[in-house]
Design an enzyme around this catalytic site. Sequence first.
Site, PDB file in Angstrom:
ATOM      1  N   VAL A  61      32.636  30.573  39.260  1.00  9.76           N
ATOM      2  CA  VAL A  61      32.226  30.252  37.881  1.00  9.76           C
ATOM      3  C   VAL A  61      32.665  28.867  37.404  1.00  9.76           C
ATOM      4  O   VAL A  61      32.236  28.432  36.331  1.00  9.76           O
ATOM      5  CB  VAL A  61      32.723  31.309  36.856  1.00  9.76           C
ATOM      6  CG1 VAL A  61      32.006  32.627  37.023  1.00  9.76           C
ATOM      7  CG2 VAL A  61      34.234  31.452  36.885  1.00  9.76           C
ATOM      8  N   ASN A 101      30.918  27.007  31.397  1.00  9.83           N
ATOM      9  CA  ASN A 101      29.655  27.224  32.121  1.00  9.83           C
ATOM     10  C   ASN A 101      28.937  28.479  31.643  1.00  9.83           C
ATOM     11  O   ASN A 101      27.719  28.472  31.441  1.00  9.83           O
ATOM     12  CB  ASN A 101      29.914  27.311  33.629  1.00  9.83           C
ATOM     13  CG  ASN A 101      30.230  25.951  34.224  1.00  9.83           C
ATOM     14  OD1 ASN A 101      29.704  24.928  33.759  1.00  9.83           O
ATOM     15  ND2 ASN A 101      31.083  25.923  35.234  1.00  9.83           N
ATOM     16  N   TYR A 147      47.642  31.183  32.804  1.00  2.00           N
ATOM     17  CA  TYR A 147      46.776  32.303  32.430  1.00  2.00           C
ATOM     18  C   TYR A 147      46.727  32.451  30.909  1.00  2.00           C
ATOM     19  O   TYR A 147      45.649  32.492  30.313  1.00  2.00           O
ATOM     20  CB  TYR A 147      47.327  33.565  33.090  1.00  2.00           C
ATOM     21  CG  TYR A 147      46.526  34.834  32.873  1.00  2.00           C
ATOM     22  CD1 TYR A 147      45.349  35.071  33.583  1.00  2.00           C
ATOM     23  CD2 TYR A 147      46.973  35.821  31.990  1.00  2.00           C
ATOM     24  CE1 TYR A 147      44.631  36.255  33.411  1.00  2.00           C
ATOM     25  CE2 TYR A 147      46.265  37.005  31.817  1.00  2.00           C
ATOM     26  CZ  TYR A 147      45.093  37.219  32.537  1.00  2.00           C
ATOM     27  OH  TYR A 147      44.399  38.394  32.360  1.00  2.00           O
TER      28      TYR A 147
HETATM   29  P1  NAD Z   1      40.480  41.509  39.376  1.00  2.73           P
HETATM   30  O1  NAD Z   1      41.334  40.449  39.962  1.00  2.73           O
HETATM   31  O2  NAD Z   1      40.332  42.798  40.111  1.00  2.73           O
HETATM   32  O3  NAD Z   1      39.020  40.963  39.087  1.00  2.73           O
HETATM   33  C1  NAD Z   1      38.721  39.625  38.837  1.00  2.73           C
HETATM   34  C2  NAD Z   1      37.475  39.267  39.625  1.00  2.73           C
HETATM   35  O4  NAD Z   1      37.137  37.892  39.367  1.00  2.73           O
HETATM   36  C3  NAD Z   1      37.702  39.387  41.151  1.00  2.73           C
HETATM   37  O5  NAD Z   1      36.621  40.075  41.728  1.00  2.73           O
HETATM   38  C4  NAD Z   1      37.752  37.935  41.605  1.00  2.73           C
HETATM   39  O6  NAD Z   1      37.345  37.783  42.946  1.00  2.73           O
HETATM   40  C5  NAD Z   1      36.825  37.269  40.616  1.00  2.73           C
HETATM   41  N1  NAD Z   1      37.035  35.830  40.494  1.00  2.73           N
HETATM   42  C6  NAD Z   1      38.228  35.160  40.447  1.00  2.73           C
HETATM   43  N2  NAD Z   1      37.992  33.842  40.350  1.00  2.73           N
HETATM   44  C7  NAD Z   1      36.652  33.670  40.332  1.00  2.73           C
HETATM   45  C8  NAD Z   1      35.789  32.529  40.264  1.00  2.73           C
HETATM   46  N3  NAD Z   1      36.275  31.291  40.173  1.00  2.73           N
HETATM   47  N4  NAD Z   1      34.450  32.727  40.299  1.00  2.73           N
HETATM   48  C9  NAD Z   1      33.935  33.984  40.402  1.00  2.73           C
HETATM   49  N5  NAD Z   1      34.700  35.092  40.476  1.00  2.73           N
HETATM   50  C10 NAD Z   1      36.035  34.940  40.442  1.00  2.73           C
HETATM   51  O7  NAD Z   1      41.041  41.784  37.894  1.00  2.73           O
HETATM   52  P2  NAD Z   1      40.557  42.811  36.773  1.00  2.73           P
HETATM   53  O8  NAD Z   1      41.717  43.619  36.390  1.00  2.73           O
HETATM   54  O9  NAD Z   1      39.301  43.473  37.155  1.00  2.73           O
HETATM   55  O10 NAD Z   1      40.293  41.799  35.563  1.00  2.73           O
HETATM   56  C11 NAD Z   1      38.994  41.439  35.132  1.00  2.73           C
HETATM   57  C12 NAD Z   1      39.102  40.586  33.883  1.00  2.73           C
HETATM   58  O11 NAD Z   1      39.748  41.312  32.851  1.00  2.73           O
HETATM   59  C13 NAD Z   1      39.898  39.291  34.078  1.00  2.73           C
HETATM   60  O12 NAD Z   1      39.270  38.249  33.359  1.00  2.73           O
HETATM   61  C14 NAD Z   1      41.241  39.613  33.471  1.00  2.73           C
HETATM   62  O13 NAD Z   1      41.874  38.460  32.978  1.00  2.73           O
HETATM   63  C15 NAD Z   1      40.843  40.572  32.357  1.00  2.73           C
HETATM   64  N6  NAD Z   1      41.953  41.467  31.998  1.00  2.73           N
HETATM   65  C16 NAD Z   1      42.300  42.514  32.786  1.00  2.73           C
HETATM   66  C17 NAD Z   1      43.365  43.336  32.425  1.00  2.73           C
HETATM   67  C18 NAD Z   1      43.786  44.528  33.243  1.00  2.73           C
HETATM   68  O14 NAD Z   1      44.778  45.159  32.899  1.00  2.73           O
HETATM   69  N7  NAD Z   1      43.095  44.930  34.278  1.00  2.73           N
HETATM   70  C19 NAD Z   1      44.093  43.047  31.259  1.00  2.73           C
HETATM   71  C20 NAD Z   1      43.734  41.944  30.494  1.00  2.73           C
HETATM   72  C21 NAD Z   1      42.645  41.167  30.868  1.00  2.73           C
HETATM   73  N1  UDP Z   2      25.360  25.570  32.198  1.00  2.24           N
HETATM   74  C1  UDP Z   2      25.134  26.490  33.189  1.00  2.24           C
HETATM   75  N2  UDP Z   2      23.947  27.184  33.177  1.00  2.24           N
HETATM   76  C2  UDP Z   2      22.993  26.990  32.227  1.00  2.24           C
HETATM   77  C3  UDP Z   2      23.269  26.044  31.205  1.00  2.24           C
HETATM   78  C4  UDP Z   2      24.456  25.354  31.215  1.00  2.24           C
HETATM   79  O1  UDP Z   2      25.949  26.718  34.066  1.00  2.24           O
HETATM   80  O2  UDP Z   2      21.960  27.655  32.284  1.00  2.24           O
HETATM   81  C5  UDP Z   2      26.641  24.853  32.219  1.00  2.24           C
HETATM   82  C6  UDP Z   2      26.514  23.368  32.466  1.00  2.24           C
HETATM   83  O3  UDP Z   2      27.379  23.033  33.546  1.00  2.24           O
HETATM   84  C7  UDP Z   2      27.037  22.722  31.210  1.00  2.24           C
HETATM   85  C8  UDP Z   2      27.880  23.800  30.552  1.00  2.24           C
HETATM   86  O4  UDP Z   2      27.247  25.009  30.931  1.00  2.24           O
HETATM   87  O5  UDP Z   2      27.845  21.619  31.507  1.00  2.24           O
HETATM   88  C9  UDP Z   2      27.932  23.725  29.053  1.00  2.24           C
HETATM   89  O6  UDP Z   2      26.622  23.722  28.546  1.00  2.24           O
HETATM   90  P1  UDP Z   2      26.296  23.135  27.123  1.00  2.24           P
HETATM   91  O7  UDP Z   2      24.819  23.226  26.950  1.00  2.24           O
HETATM   92  O8  UDP Z   2      27.127  23.759  26.110  1.00  2.24           O
HETATM   93  O9  UDP Z   2      26.809  21.644  27.205  1.00  2.24           O
HETATM   94  P2  UDP Z   2      26.227  20.329  27.853  1.00  2.24           P
HETATM   95  O10 UDP Z   2      25.192  20.714  28.874  1.00  2.24           O
HETATM   96  O11 UDP Z   2      25.658  19.600  26.697  1.00  2.24           O
HETATM   97  O12 UDP Z   2      27.424  19.688  28.454  1.00  2.24           O
END
Ligand code: NAD
Ligand code: UDP
Length: 317
Positions: A61, A101, A147
């Site tokens: 992401v 994004n 975090y």
């Molecule tokens: P988890 O680690 O099992 O799940 C997180 C998922 O995000 C994983 O599948 C991981 O591979 C994926 N991920 C990590 N980085 C990524 C990236 N850059 N792009 C795409 N995917 C990515 O944890 P969870 O417990 O399922 O947590 C899910 C969400 O809920 C998180 O955002 C966490 O911060 C939030 N959350 C969870 C809890 C809890 O108690 N479980 C509490 C507070 C907040």
């Molecule tokens: N973006 C994306 N998917 C979309 C539209 C936007 O991933 O369909 C991402 C893109 O990288 C952009 C960011 O979302 O930089 C923020 O978008 P926004 O339109 O708010 O800002 P801008 O494009 O003007 O920077």
Amino acid sequence: MHLRKRVLVTGGSGFLGSHLCGRLLNQGHEVLCADNFFSSARANVEHLMDNRRFELIRHDVTFPLYVEVDEIYNLACPASPVHYQHDPVQTIKICVHGAINMLGLAKRLTARIYQASTSEVYGDPEVHPQTEDYWGRVNPNGIRSCYDEGKRCAEALFFAYWRQSALPVKVGRIFNTYGPRMHPNDGRVVSNFIMQALKNAPVTIYGNGSQTRSFCYVDDLVECMLRFMDSPDDFVGPMNMGNPVEFSVMELAEKVIDITGSRSPIVCEPLPRDDPKQRRPDIALAREKLGWEPAVPLAEGLKKTVAYFEKMLHSGM
Ligand code: NAD
Ligand code: UDP
Ligand code: UDP
């Protein structure tokens, strides 16, 4: 009968995400799961792969994503302290760039977007139980800050897009949630204690075990997420989501040992820095707005979670 929607779940192969994807499919929706498998295994969603309304893409992401969907749940982010402290710079990028994004995507599509925020935005709180209007006590440069501050910045971004672009956002602060498909080695307290107890290995309490947490079973939490997403556009949160029954970590250890019938001793290890001393959600807002209330008591949820880990150990995974 729900109107069929196309829903994006980022972090969809994670613990919470995999349960959410399953529920959305059960409701008849199409689900696009985007995950880079940083803290989860593809096995979590294996049982969904035969469903023609389910699609899995490997995606990070922190990079832009161009897809067409009606709703977005932004869950991508490692959640356990061990995982998010492993690469703190990346954790901040996931929280911040990931949110930008997904918000950009939601803006282009005028799609509703839910943010998985966290009780960590309250830090080590001096208000107890925590209400949504409490601003928190977070160390901005401690080991948890990647975090905590990452998630706080994500909240700021969600509210900035809401104010500036009238984007229908939903910010939900999740408190400690547990259940089947938690990663067995991600270091979180429930999975650690159950794995240790099942192996009759020492159950590791950090500090003296007097710190408290409130544990929500995953099915209850997912129900809350779904209701929140379906709530009116003008209800944006932030909203606490969790179980308001509070336990000390020592009580949790004793419960797990009891349920598993384990011979494990309890041992004390050093308490990590900035570890919050107490945590319990005030869920009056979720009760009022969504009529939501957790239904699964800790003992019952723990039994289901223990059964999952037992099966996993027996199958040699
Ligand atoms: P988890 O680690 O099992 O799940 C997180 C998922 O995000 C994983 O599948 C991981 O591979 C994926 N991920 C990590 N980085 C990524 C990236 N850059 N792009 C795409 N995917 C990515 O944890 P969870 O417990 O399922 O947590 C899910 C969400 O809920 C998180 O955002 C966490 O911060 C939030 N959350 C969870 C809890 C809890 O108690 N479980 C509490 C507070 C907040
Ligand atoms: N973006 C994306 N998917 C979309 C539209 C936007 O991933 O369909 C991402 C893109 O990288 C952009 C960011 O979302 O930089 C923020 O978008 P926004 O339109 O708010 O800002 P801008 O494009 O003007 O920077
Ligand atoms: N904890 C513990 N033993 C463990 C793992 C965690 O005593 O093996 C404690 C940890 O110090 C914290 C609580 O249990 O006080 C919850 O930890 P977790 O990592 O699950 O989540 P947190 O709420 O701290 O983000």
